[in-house]
Structure formats: structure tokens, C-alpha cells
Write a protein that holds these residues in place. Sequence first.
Motif, mmCIF file in Angstrom:
data_model
loop_
_atom_site.group_PDB
_atom_site.id
_atom_site.type_symbol
_atom_site.label_atom_id
_atom_site.label_comp_id
_atom_site.label_asym_id
_atom_site.label_seq_id
_atom_site.Cartn_x
_atom_site.Cartn_y
_atom_site.Cartn_z
ATOM 1 N N PRO A 50 0.833 -1.216 0.000
ATOM 2 C CA PRO A 50 0.000 0.000 0.000
ATOM 3 C C PRO A 50 0.859 1.253 0.000
ATOM 4 O O PRO A 50 2.022 1.241 0.407
ATOM 5 C CB PRO A 50 -0.791 -0.128 1.310
ATOM 6 C CG PRO A 50 0.011 -1.039 2.172
ATOM 7 C CD PRO A 50 0.737 -1.969 1.253
ATOM 8 N N LEU A 51 0.273 2.361 -0.452
ATOM 9 C CA LEU A 51 1.008 3.623 -0.531
ATOM 10 C C LEU A 51 1.495 4.090 0.833
ATOM 11 O O LEU A 51 2.499 4.796 0.937
ATOM 12 C CB LEU A 51 0.124 4.695 -1.174
ATOM 13 C CG LEU A 51 -0.132 4.542 -2.677
ATOM 14 C CD1 LEU A 51 -1.096 5.632 -3.151
ATOM 15 C CD2 LEU A 51 1.175 4.608 -3.464
ATOM 16 N N ASP A 52 0.773 3.673 1.882
ATOM 17 C CA ASP A 52 1.183 4.058 3.235
ATOM 18 C C ASP A 52 2.599 3.588 3.548
ATOM 19 O O ASP A 52 3.299 4.183 4.368
ATOM 20 C CB ASP A 52 0.225 3.456 4.279
ATOM 21 C CG ASP A 52 -1.149 4.092 4.215
ATOM 22 O OD1 ASP A 52 -1.291 5.081 3.489
ATOM 23 O OD2 ASP A 52 -2.065 3.598 4.892
ATOM 24 N N MET A 53 3.000 2.501 2.888
ATOM 25 C CA MET A 53 4.312 1.926 3.176
ATOM 26 C C MET A 53 5.454 2.798 2.646
ATOM 27 O O MET A 53 6.610 2.572 2.997
ATOM 28 C CB MET A 53 4.408 0.517 2.588
ATOM 29 C CG MET A 53 3.590 -0.506 3.356
ATOM 30 S SD MET A 53 4.209 -0.689 5.048
ATOM 31 C CE MET A 53 2.693 -1.042 5.929
ATOM 32 N N LEU A 54 5.130 3.767 1.784
ATOM 33 C CA LEU A 54 6.173 4.688 1.337
ATOM 34 C C LEU A 54 6.759 5.457 2.521
ATOM 35 O O LEU A 54 7.937 5.814 2.525
ATOM 36 C CB LEU A 54 5.598 5.671 0.305
ATOM 37 C CG LEU A 54 5.260 5.083 -1.064
ATOM 38 C CD1 LEU A 54 4.633 6.146 -1.954
ATOM 39 C CD2 LEU A 54 6.503 4.504 -1.734
ATOM 40 N N MET A 75 9.621 -3.449 3.739
ATOM 41 C CA MET A 75 10.065 -2.140 3.252
ATOM 42 C C MET A 75 11.449 -1.799 3.809
ATOM 43 O O MET A 75 12.318 -1.298 3.094
ATOM 44 C CB MET A 75 9.059 -1.053 3.672
ATOM 45 C CG MET A 75 7.681 -1.160 3.042
ATOM 46 S SD MET A 75 7.714 -1.059 1.227
ATOM 47 C CE MET A 75 7.628 -2.798 0.797
ATOM 48 N N VAL A 76 11.640 -2.079 5.089
ATOM 49 C CA VAL A 76 12.953 -1.861 5.693
ATOM 50 C C VAL A 76 13.981 -2.779 5.029
ATOM 51 O O VAL A 76 15.105 -2.372 4.718
ATOM 52 C CB VAL A 76 12.904 -2.135 7.212
ATOM 53 C CG1 VAL A 76 14.302 -2.055 7.821
ATOM 54 C CG2 VAL A 76 11.971 -1.147 7.900
ATOM 55 N N LYS A 116 2.363 5.019 13.739
ATOM 56 C CA LYS A 116 1.561 4.596 14.878
ATOM 57 C C LYS A 116 1.363 3.081 14.880
ATOM 58 O O LYS A 116 1.600 2.404 13.878
ATOM 59 C CB LYS A 116 0.184 5.283 14.849
ATOM 60 C CG LYS A 116 0.256 6.800 14.893
ATOM 61 C CD LYS A 116 -1.134 7.429 14.922
ATOM 62 C CE LYS A 116 -1.060 8.949 14.837
ATOM 63 N NZ LYS A 116 -0.240 9.552 15.887
ATOM 64 N N GLY A 117 0.905 2.572 16.027
ATOM 65 C CA GLY A 117 0.460 1.194 16.148
ATOM 66 C C GLY A 117 1.452 0.146 15.681
ATOM 67 O O GLY A 117 2.632 0.171 16.034
#
Length: 321
Positions: free
Chosen positions: A59-63, A141-142, A259-260
Motif C-alpha cells: 500500500p502507498l502508506d508503506m512509502l 520495506m525496511v 503509529k500502532g
Amino acid sequence: MEIMLHIFTNNILPIFLLVGLGFILAKKFSMDIGTLTKINFYVLVPSFTFVYLYSTPIPLDMLKVLVAALILMILNYTSASVISHFRHFDKKMKNAFINSIIFYNSGNIGIPLITLIFSNKPYIVDGETPYLNLALTSQIMVLVVQNILTNTLGFYNAGSASMKWQESVRKILHMPAIYVISMALILKLFPFDMTKLPVWPALVHLRNALVPTALLILGIQIARTKFYSIKPEVILSVLFRLIGGPLFALFIIYALSLKGVIAQAFLVSASVPTAVNTALIAVEYDNCPEFASQVVLISTIACTITLSLIIYMSRILFPVV
């Protein structure tokens, strides 16, 4: 204390049982660490990276996680360079010291650790593990950032002290992992499904082989490490990796409003020990291999304590359940 013991028993101990097995095998049998290293670099790491990148929705959030991993790398690199300057390290030691701090076990310890954490209590809901995929995607991602830079900057750092920069670049271009990452991302854009091809099960088997094999190799490398004396730069590197890494990660988490689950996974990931690949690269290039191996060994042993504390802290600071 009960929570800490549970974290150690369920999340940390299983990993170090495999490292211990590798150590025992190395003491009992003669093993060619060079061959094992090449299997790791040229077969297992590329397969692992390709399968996870191709098969995992991103997902784009992972950018934001990619950005966080890059910022962490920059902060670690800058700090390690400053320390090297004030300690008056020669070029070989400076590059080995930087590698020991900026590259950490995001794959062969980070992946199984995140898997174990988010597959156990308190993250099980009605018999399911609803947080696991998000945590693993964040960790991947890392891993992408670490893989690309380990196989470029890491090899360049190790080689530049003893060979011309052209030869170092040529060595980098021979590492398959840098091509596998771009190939996986490009193939995700095509309509055909690679998972239906006969080659896919073979790639999955190779992916599954990376974690246990890498941990065994770590144990073997540790068994080969000679301890005539522990130099101050080894202790300095270990302290920076296991304490400085989490502190930088906390700063980044708050700065980027992570977060989370994602915040927890990123903090834990930044707290793992120095990557075994730094020792393997140091052996490959004869770039302070004793220093690199000692840092891997001591940071790996010390993290059995620090990681339990970080996991506990992450649950308090960034609650999800």
C-alpha cells in the motif's frame, strides 16, 4: 518480569537456538564459510527478496516506512562517520565501522522476529493473527532499503579501502539482489501471474531456506571468530547499534507520526544486531574481518537482553491491542 520472560522465550530464544546449532556444527565439522556466503548472497537473498516483493501487496502508506528507513540509514551513517573522524580510524576501519552500524539483521533476524512477535499473544484475536501481514509488509520495506544499500554501499565501503573505485563498482554490479528488486517491482505491473509458473515453488523453497540458513551461517561465523582481545571500537559499535539505533528510530517514528503496528515493527527492526552480512562482506574483501565478526557476535549476544526491553517498550509506547 513474566512478560519479559514470555517475550524472551517466544520471540528471542527460537532464533538463537538456530544460531547455536550453527556454532556447534562449525566446531564439529570443517565448513567452507566462503561457499556458504556465496549461496547466501547469490541464491537465497535474491530469491527471498523477489518472492516477498512480488507476492506482497504494497500500500502507498508503506512509502512512509521506506522514507523512515532511509532517514535512519542517513542518521546512522552520519553519526558513524563523525565517530570515526574523532577516533582517527584509518580508511579500512572507518568503512568497517560504518557498515557495522548502518546495516542490521533486518532479514535473517528481523523477519523471523517480527513474525514471532505478531503471531503470539497479545496479537492473536479469535485464533487469527490480524496484525501480522501489516507488520511483515512494514519489515519488508525496511528489508528493501537494507538489501539495496548492503549490496551497493556495503560492498563499496568494504572494497574501496583495498581496491580502485571502478573495481568496487564492478563487484557491486555483479550482485544479483540489486537487479532482483527492480525485476520484482516491474513484474508486479504485468497482468500475468508468476505464481502459476513451475519456477515459483522453487523460489518459495529458496525463500523459506534463507532465514534458517542465514542463522546457521551466523552461528558458523561466530564459531570462527577469534578473540585475542575486544577492542574499544567493537564495544562502541555494539552500543551504538543496540542503543543508538532505537533512539534514532523513536525520533523518526514521532517525526513521521508512525503509529500502532507499523511503529512497533519499525522500532523493533531498528534494534536488531549488526547484520551477519557485514561480517561476510568483510571476509570477502578482507576488510577488518576480525572486527566485523566480533561486532556481529557481541551485538547478537547482547541483543537477547536489549530486544526484550525494546519489544516491551514498543507495546507500551504504541499500543494496538
